[in-house]
Scaffold this active site. Sequence first.
Site, short mmCIF file in Angstrom:
data_model
loop_
_atom_site.label_atom_id
_atom_site.label_comp_id
_atom_site.label_asym_id
_atom_site.label_seq_id
_atom_site.Cartn_x
_atom_site.Cartn_y
_atom_site.Cartn_z
N TYR A 142 0.82 -1.21 0.00
CA TYR A 142 0.00 0.00 0.00
C TYR A 142 0.86 1.27 0.00
O TYR A 142 0.38 2.36 -0.29
CB TYR A 142 -0.95 0.03 1.21
CG TYR A 142 -2.04 -1.04 1.15
CD1 TYR A 142 -2.29 -1.74 -0.02
CD2 TYR A 142 -2.80 -1.35 2.26
CE1 TYR A 142 -3.26 -2.73 -0.07
CE2 TYR A 142 -3.78 -2.33 2.22
CZ TYR A 142 -4.00 -3.02 1.05
OH TYR A 142 -4.97 -3.99 1.00
N LYS A 193 3.51 -15.46 1.63
CA LYS A 193 3.52 -16.25 0.39
C LYS A 193 4.97 -16.45 -0.04
O LYS A 193 5.42 -15.94 -1.07
CB LYS A 193 2.72 -15.53 -0.71
CG LYS A 193 1.23 -15.48 -0.47
CD LYS A 193 0.50 -16.72 -0.93
CE LYS A 193 0.50 -16.87 -2.43
NZ LYS A 193 -0.09 -18.16 -2.85
N ASP A 226 -2.81 -17.93 1.39
CA ASP A 226 -4.02 -18.45 0.73
C ASP A 226 -4.59 -19.63 1.51
O ASP A 226 -5.81 -19.76 1.68
CB ASP A 226 -3.75 -18.81 -0.74
CG ASP A 226 -2.51 -19.65 -0.95
OD1 ASP A 226 -1.68 -19.73 -0.03
OD2 ASP A 226 -2.35 -20.23 -2.05
N ASP A 250 -5.27 -7.16 5.60
CA ASP A 250 -6.49 -6.46 5.23
C ASP A 250 -7.57 -7.50 4.86
O ASP A 250 -8.71 -7.46 5.34
CB ASP A 250 -6.17 -5.55 4.02
CG ASP A 250 -7.25 -4.53 3.75
OD1 ASP A 250 -8.26 -4.53 4.46
OD2 ASP A 250 -7.07 -3.74 2.81
N ASP A 254 -10.78 -9.13 7.39
CA ASP A 254 -12.19 -8.96 6.99
C ASP A 254 -12.89 -10.32 6.94
O ASP A 254 -14.05 -10.44 7.36
CB ASP A 254 -12.29 -8.28 5.61
CG ASP A 254 -12.35 -6.77 5.74
OD1 ASP A 254 -12.08 -6.25 6.84
OD2 ASP A 254 -12.67 -6.10 4.75
#
Length: 369
Positions: A142, A193, A226, A250, A254
């Site tokens: 970001y 990852k 994942d 993020d 959620d």
Amino acid sequence: MSTFDLLILPGDGIGTEIMVEVDRIIKWFNDQGTVTFNTQQSLVGGAAFDAHGEAISDETMDMAQKADAVIFGAVGGPKWDDVPYEARPEAGLLRLRKDLGLFANLRPAICYPALAQSSSLKHELVEGLDILIVRELTGGVYFGEPKEITDLGNGQQRAVDTQIYETYEIDRIARVAFDLARKRGNLVHSAEKRNVMKTGVLWNQVVTKIHEDDFKDVSLEHILADNCAMQLVRNPKQFDVIVTDNLFGDILSDAAAMLTGSLGMLPSASIGAKDDQGRTKAMYEPVHGSAPDIAGQGKANPIAMIASFAMALRYSFSKAQEADMIETAIANVLDQGLRTGDIMQEGKRLVSTTDMGTAIIAELNKQTA
Ligand code: NAD
């Protein structure tokens, strides 16, 4: 007796309504005489723009720097859709996070037994769930440069975001996660990852080293991000603390949040590094926004805001017993069947923001009777 300085920033929309309920709880604790909170209140977001033409003033930032913790409501709304980009309501929130150096975002996903039926997962999978997601908040994709869209001149454009992490950024967030795990279930899952990303390789190495050097007593599992998403909906109770980067955090937070039902139930904390006096900067806020669709109607659920204040008691002021009292009071009012509109179920009693706050205070009173 301990005394703490709080900066209260209600913000916009339902932010102002739910903060009234936190003010009542602060007053309740002050009246008990075991802990004292000195509070100052100021403007942020659209309210600050209306007053000063900017989303947060330097004066308010100064108050935030001096406070022991900032208690933040929510900002934004259609009224400010057309204000200049730098002065948009969210800019106030971003400045607070940046200037206070709040690099760790803590998002608990707790499923109160009374609400287990409203989760999208089977209730036995989520009942009693208690996960803490620790997300790196100030680095990663970001913020990394270059971040741009370039015109390639042939009718095509190229967009670039850059994921960057340095050792110190991973080190400090991992320490937060291990420290917190020691106060909970003593288990950390580190999600990255490493199979496809260099930042994942470094993340894995740094977390492994810190664990070996300083946190051998805490169990550590590495998990691909994942797979972590998959496991969160397959068997969420296997997790205690999950530490991860800004982007994965993020998304995973959620997903974890929705295991527990409504946005109106979700608290969060953002914390920074310890300063010279051992003080840690921190801001506590609900996950939800200013909910313009229900603002001013007494419909907002104040529980996320009140639970955020409970996190302040636990993490900024080491008042675990007082935090437990608030969380027990919340669980009890839910057990009694009181519901704001967002968590309403058949056969339960629909109550207003104020009624919910009053019921939680009544439960606090019962605990001290
Ligand atoms: P939102 O979280 O404000 O609302 C989403 C939905 O959830 C709405 O239907 C709302 O009524 C409901 N809801 C949210 N909190 C609730 C509560 N406590 N009780 C009952 N219902 C609740 O998200 P949005 O509608 O996408 O955004 C509205 C405004 O808030 C926008 O201006 C957005 O930029 C801003 N926003 C601010 C923050 C923040 O201040 N941290 C976070 C998200 C969105």
